[in-house]
Design a protein around this motif. Structure first.
Motif, PDB file in Angstrom:
ATOM      1  N   SER A 127       0.831  -1.203   0.000  1.00  0.00           N
ATOM      2  CA  SER A 127       0.000   0.000   0.000  1.00  0.00           C
ATOM      3  C   SER A 127       0.864   1.251   0.000  1.00  0.00           C
ATOM      4  O   SER A 127       1.921   1.293   0.626  1.00  0.00           O
ATOM      5  CB  SER A 127      -0.907   0.027   1.239  1.00  0.00           C
ATOM      6  OG  SER A 127      -1.853  -1.008   1.225  1.00  0.00           O
ATOM      7  N   LYS A 128       0.423   2.273  -0.712  1.00  0.00           N
ATOM      8  CA  LYS A 128       1.102   3.563  -0.718  1.00  0.00           C
ATOM      9  C   LYS A 128       0.508   4.448   0.379  1.00  0.00           C
ATOM     10  O   LYS A 128      -0.699   4.417   0.628  1.00  0.00           O
ATOM     11  CB  LYS A 128       0.946   4.256  -2.071  1.00  0.00           C
ATOM     12  CG  LYS A 128       1.573   3.507  -3.238  1.00  0.00           C
ATOM     13  CD  LYS A 128       3.093   3.469  -3.120  1.00  0.00           C
ATOM     14  CE  LYS A 128       3.725   2.821  -4.348  1.00  0.00           C
ATOM     15  NZ  LYS A 128       5.201   2.769  -4.257  1.00  0.00           N
ATOM     16  N   VAL A 129       1.370   5.241   1.027  1.00  0.00           N
ATOM     17  CA  VAL A 129       0.919   6.116   2.107  1.00  0.00           C
ATOM     18  C   VAL A 129       1.559   7.491   1.986  1.00  0.00           C
ATOM     19  O   VAL A 129       2.683   7.636   1.500  1.00  0.00           O
ATOM     20  CB  VAL A 129       1.258   5.520   3.498  1.00  0.00           C
ATOM     21  CG1 VAL A 129       0.383   4.312   3.796  1.00  0.00           C
ATOM     22  CG2 VAL A 129       2.729   5.161   3.602  1.00  0.00           C
ATOM     23  N   ASP A 130       0.821   8.510   2.429  1.00  0.00           N
ATOM     24  CA  ASP A 130       1.334   9.871   2.474  1.00  0.00           C
ATOM     25  C   ASP A 130       2.189  10.048   3.724  1.00  0.00           C
ATOM     26  O   ASP A 130       1.786   9.625   4.819  1.00  0.00           O
ATOM     27  CB  ASP A 130       0.182  10.885   2.514  1.00  0.00           C
ATOM     28  CG  ASP A 130      -0.560  10.964   1.198  1.00  0.00           C
ATOM     29  OD1 ASP A 130       0.082  10.822   0.143  1.00  0.00           O
ATOM     30  OD2 ASP A 130      -1.790  11.185   1.224  1.00  0.00           O
ATOM     31  N   LEU A 131       3.343  10.702   3.583  1.00  0.00           N
ATOM     32  CA  LEU A 131       4.258  10.871   4.699  1.00  0.00           C
ATOM     33  C   LEU A 131       4.669  12.329   4.862  1.00  0.00           C
ATOM     34  O   LEU A 131       4.932  13.024   3.876  1.00  0.00           O
ATOM     35  CB  LEU A 131       5.522  10.023   4.492  1.00  0.00           C
ATOM     36  CG  LEU A 131       5.329   8.510   4.327  1.00  0.00           C
ATOM     37  CD1 LEU A 131       6.663   7.853   3.981  1.00  0.00           C
ATOM     38  CD2 LEU A 131       4.740   7.897   5.588  1.00  0.00           C
ATOM     39  N   GLU A 132       4.718  12.767   6.126  1.00  0.00           N
ATOM     40  CA  GLU A 132       5.212  14.114   6.443  1.00  0.00           C
ATOM     41  C   GLU A 132       5.872  14.088   7.811  1.00  0.00           C
ATOM     42  O   GLU A 132       5.301  13.573   8.770  1.00  0.00           O
ATOM     43  CB  GLU A 132       4.071  15.137   6.454  1.00  0.00           C
ATOM     44  CG  GLU A 132       4.567  16.551   6.765  1.00  0.00           C
ATOM     45  CD  GLU A 132       3.454  17.551   7.058  1.00  0.00           C
ATOM     46  OE1 GLU A 132       3.782  18.695   7.399  1.00  0.00           O
ATOM     47  OE2 GLU A 132       2.273  17.168   6.966  1.00  0.00           O
ATOM     48  N   ARG A 133       7.084  14.644   7.887  1.00  0.00           N
ATOM     49  CA  ARG A 133       7.738  14.802   9.178  1.00  0.00           C
ATOM     50  C   ARG A 133       7.096  15.940   9.956  1.00  0.00           C
ATOM     51  O   ARG A 133       6.498  16.850   9.364  1.00  0.00           O
ATOM     52  CB  ARG A 133       9.228  15.102   8.984  1.00  0.00           C
ATOM     53  CG  ARG A 133      10.057  13.948   8.488  1.00  0.00           C
ATOM     54  CD  ARG A 133      11.445  14.392   8.079  1.00  0.00           C
ATOM     55  NE  ARG A 133      11.400  15.218   6.873  1.00  0.00           N
ATOM     56  CZ  ARG A 133      12.478  15.629   6.201  1.00  0.00           C
ATOM     57  NH1 ARG A 133      13.677  15.285   6.652  1.00  0.00           N
ATOM     58  NH2 ARG A 133      12.363  16.365   5.110  1.00  0.00           N
ATOM     59  N   ALA A 134       7.232  15.891  11.289  1.00  0.00           N
ATOM     60  CA  ALA A 134       6.745  17.001  12.110  1.00  0.00           C
ATOM     61  C   ALA A 134       7.443  18.277  11.662  1.00  0.00           C
ATOM     62  O   ALA A 134       8.609  18.278  11.268  1.00  0.00           O
ATOM     63  CB  ALA A 134       7.027  16.728  13.584  1.00  0.00           C
ATOM     64  N   MET A 135       6.724  19.382  11.734  1.00  0.00           N
ATOM     65  CA  MET A 135       7.237  20.666  11.259  1.00  0.00           C
ATOM     66  C   MET A 135       8.424  21.127  12.094  1.00  0.00           C
ATOM     67  O   MET A 135       8.387  21.080  13.324  1.00  0.00           O
ATOM     68  CB  MET A 135       6.122  21.709  11.322  1.00  0.00           C
ATOM     69  CG  MET A 135       6.523  23.078  10.807  1.00  0.00           C
ATOM     70  SD  MET A 135       5.184  24.257  10.967  1.00  0.00           S
ATOM     71  CE  MET A 135       5.971  25.736  10.338  1.00  0.00           C
ATOM     72  N   SER A 136       9.480  21.574  11.425  1.00  0.00           N
ATOM     73  CA  SER A 136      10.638  22.116  12.135  1.00  0.00           C
ATOM     74  C   SER A 136      10.398  23.591  12.433  1.00  0.00           C
ATOM     75  O   SER A 136       9.624  24.269  11.741  1.00  0.00           O
ATOM     76  CB  SER A 136      11.906  21.957  11.292  1.00  0.00           C
ATOM     77  OG  SER A 136      11.791  22.667  10.070  1.00  0.00           O
ATOM     78  N   ALA A 137      11.065  24.108  13.454  1.00  0.00           N
ATOM     79  CA  ALA A 137      10.849  25.493  13.883  1.00  0.00           C
ATOM     80  C   ALA A 137      11.205  26.490  12.791  1.00  0.00           C
ATOM     81  O   ALA A 137      10.613  27.569  12.710  1.00  0.00           O
ATOM     82  CB  ALA A 137      11.664  25.776  15.140  1.00  0.00           C
ATOM     83  N   GLU A 138      12.161  26.140  11.925  1.00  0.00           N
ATOM     84  CA  GLU A 138      12.588  27.078  10.891  1.00  0.00           C
ATOM     85  C   GLU A 138      11.884  26.829   9.554  1.00  0.00           C
ATOM     86  O   GLU A 138      12.196  27.463   8.550  1.00  0.00           O
ATOM     87  CB  GLU A 138      14.106  26.995  10.690  1.00  0.00           C
ATOM     88  CG  GLU A 138      14.618  25.705  10.074  1.00  0.00           C
ATOM     89  CD  GLU A 138      14.855  24.607  11.101  1.00  0.00           C
ATOM     90  OE1 GLU A 138      15.457  23.585  10.760  1.00  0.00           O
ATOM     91  OE2 GLU A 138      14.430  24.783  12.263  1.00  0.00           O
ATOM     92  N   GLY A 139      10.921  25.910   9.542  1.00  0.00           N
ATOM     93  CA  GLY A 139      10.241  25.576   8.295  1.00  0.00           C
ATOM     94  C   GLY A 139       9.182  26.583   7.902  1.00  0.00           C
ATOM     95  O   GLY A 139       8.717  27.396   8.716  1.00  0.00           O
ATOM     96  N   ARG A 140       8.779  26.561   6.629  1.00  0.00           N
ATOM     97  CA  ARG A 140       7.697  27.413   6.139  1.00  0.00           C
ATOM     98  C   ARG A 140       6.352  26.805   6.504  1.00  0.00           C
ATOM     99  O   ARG A 140       6.179  25.588   6.449  1.00  0.00           O
ATOM    100  CB  ARG A 140       7.785  27.568   4.611  1.00  0.00           C
ATOM    101  CG  ARG A 140       8.946  28.422   4.138  1.00  0.00           C
ATOM    102  CD  ARG A 140       8.965  28.472   2.615  1.00  0.00           C
ATOM    103  NE  ARG A 140      10.060  29.287   2.119  1.00  0.00           N
ATOM    104  CZ  ARG A 140       9.968  30.593   1.882  1.00  0.00           C
ATOM    105  NH1 ARG A 140       8.834  31.218   2.089  1.00  0.00           N
ATOM    106  NH2 ARG A 140      11.009  31.265   1.427  1.00  0.00           N
ATOM    107  N   PHE A 141       5.407  27.665   6.845  1.00  0.00           N
ATOM    108  CA  PHE A 141       4.066  27.189   7.187  1.00  0.00           C
ATOM    109  C   PHE A 141       3.196  27.275   5.937  1.00  0.00           C
ATOM    110  O   PHE A 141       2.410  28.194   5.765  1.00  0.00           O
ATOM    111  CB  PHE A 141       3.485  28.062   8.310  1.00  0.00           C
ATOM    112  CG  PHE A 141       2.463  27.342   9.143  1.00  0.00           C
ATOM    113  CD1 PHE A 141       1.590  26.438   8.575  1.00  0.00           C
ATOM    114  CD2 PHE A 141       2.393  27.553  10.507  1.00  0.00           C
ATOM    115  CE1 PHE A 141       0.657  25.765   9.336  1.00  0.00           C
ATOM    116  CE2 PHE A 141       1.457  26.889  11.285  1.00  0.00           C
ATOM    117  CZ  PHE A 141       0.593  26.000  10.698  1.00  0.00           C
ATOM    118  N   GLY A 142       3.341  26.289   5.046  1.00  0.00           N
ATOM    119  CA  GLY A 142       2.675  26.368   3.757  1.00  0.00           C
ATOM    120  C   GLY A 142       1.260  25.833   3.721  1.00  0.00           C
ATOM    121  O   GLY A 142       0.490  26.153   2.814  1.00  0.00           O
TER     122      GLY A 142
END
Length: 214
Positions: A79-94
Motif C-alpha cells: 500500500s502507498k501512504v502519504d508521509l510528512e515529518r513534524a514541522m521544524s521550527a525554521e520551516g515554512r508554514f505552507g
C-alpha cells in the motif's frame, strides 16, 4: 505539529496485528533524512512515533484503536501512504495547522475531472461535517486541502495536478476510506463559546449542621 504538505509517498512493507504489539513498517527516503528514533511522522495523517529505522525503512508501533478507527486498518503490504515529518521550527508554514490526530473517517463517494483539477467528494458523519466550511481547510489522509463545497451529507475538495502527483489521491477509488482531520481552530472556538458550567458550591449538609444553620 504538521502542515499537511506531503513530503513523499512511502510503501508499506509490513503490517503486524498482534494483540497489544501491533506495528507497521514503511519504506521511505526523504522523511528519514535526519530522523531519529522518537521523532514523529504523519502516515496518512496519523501521527506515529518512529521506533526504529535503518535509513530506508522505518517502524512505528500502532495501537489497535488507531487501526480500527482510521484508514491505517485497511493497509497491507504494498500500500502507498502519504508521509510528512513534524514541522521544524525554521520551516515554512505552507499548509495549515495539522495535529496528526484524526477526527474520523469518510468515504470517497465521487471522483470527477474538472479541467486540470480533480474533484473528490467525501461522505462523512454529521459530527465531522459541522466543522467543515466552504473555503475552509480540511486534512484528508494527511493532505492540507481547501473545501470547495459542503452539503448536509458530504463535502468536496478540488485537487490540482501537483498535489495529485505528490500524494496517494490518484490511488483512491469510489468507496475507499479516507482519514479526516478538521480544522483545529474551529473546534477550539466552539468550545470557548459554550456556556460555562455552573460551579459547585462545595457546601455540604454536614457543614451546615455543624455551624448551626440547620
Amino acid at each position: 505539529m504538521f502542515t499537511g504538505l506531503i513530503e513523499e509517498t512511502g510503501t508499506v512493507c509490513e503490517v503486524c496485528r498482534n494483540g497489544n504489539a501491533s506495528f507497521i513498517r514503511i519504506a521511505a527516503e526523504k522523511v528519514l533524512d535526519g530522523t531519529k528514533v522518537g521523532d514523529s511522522i504523519a502516515v496518512n495523517g496519523v501521527c506515529l512515533t518512529v521506533t526504529n529505522h535503518d535509513g530506508k525503512i522505518f517502524r512505528a508501533d500502532v495501537m489497535n484503536e488507531t487501526l480500527s478507527r482510521s484508514s491505517l486498518g485497511t493497509l497491507k503490504q504494498g500500500s502507498k501512504v502519504d508521509l510528512e515529518r513534524a514541522m521544524s521550527a525554521e520551516g515554512r508554514f505552507g499548509g495549515h495547522i495539522v495535529s496528526g490526530h484524526i477526527d474520523g473517517t469518510g468515504t470517497v463517494s465521487n471522483i470527477k475531472q474538472d479541467g486540470i483539477a480533480v474533484r473528490y467528494t467525501i461522505s462523512a458523519d454529521d459530527k465531522l461535517l459541522r466543522y467543515i466550511v466552504e473555503k475552509g481547510s480540511v486534512t484528508l489522509d494527511g493532505i492540507s486541502l481547501t473545501v470547495a463545497a459542503v452539503t448536509d451529507t458530504d463535502f468536496t475538495v478540488s485537487v490540482i495536478p501537483h498535489t495529485a502527483e505528490q500524494t496517494i489521491l490518484p490511488y483512491k477509488k469510489v468507496g475507499d476510506i479516507i482519514n479526516i482531520e478538521t480544522d483545529i481552530i474551529g473546534k477550539y472556538v466552539e468550545k470557548l463559546l459554550r456556556p460555562a458550567e455552573p460551579k459547585k458550591s462545595g457546601v455540604t449538609m454536614e457543614q451546615l449542621m455543624k455551624n448551626g444553620f440547620i
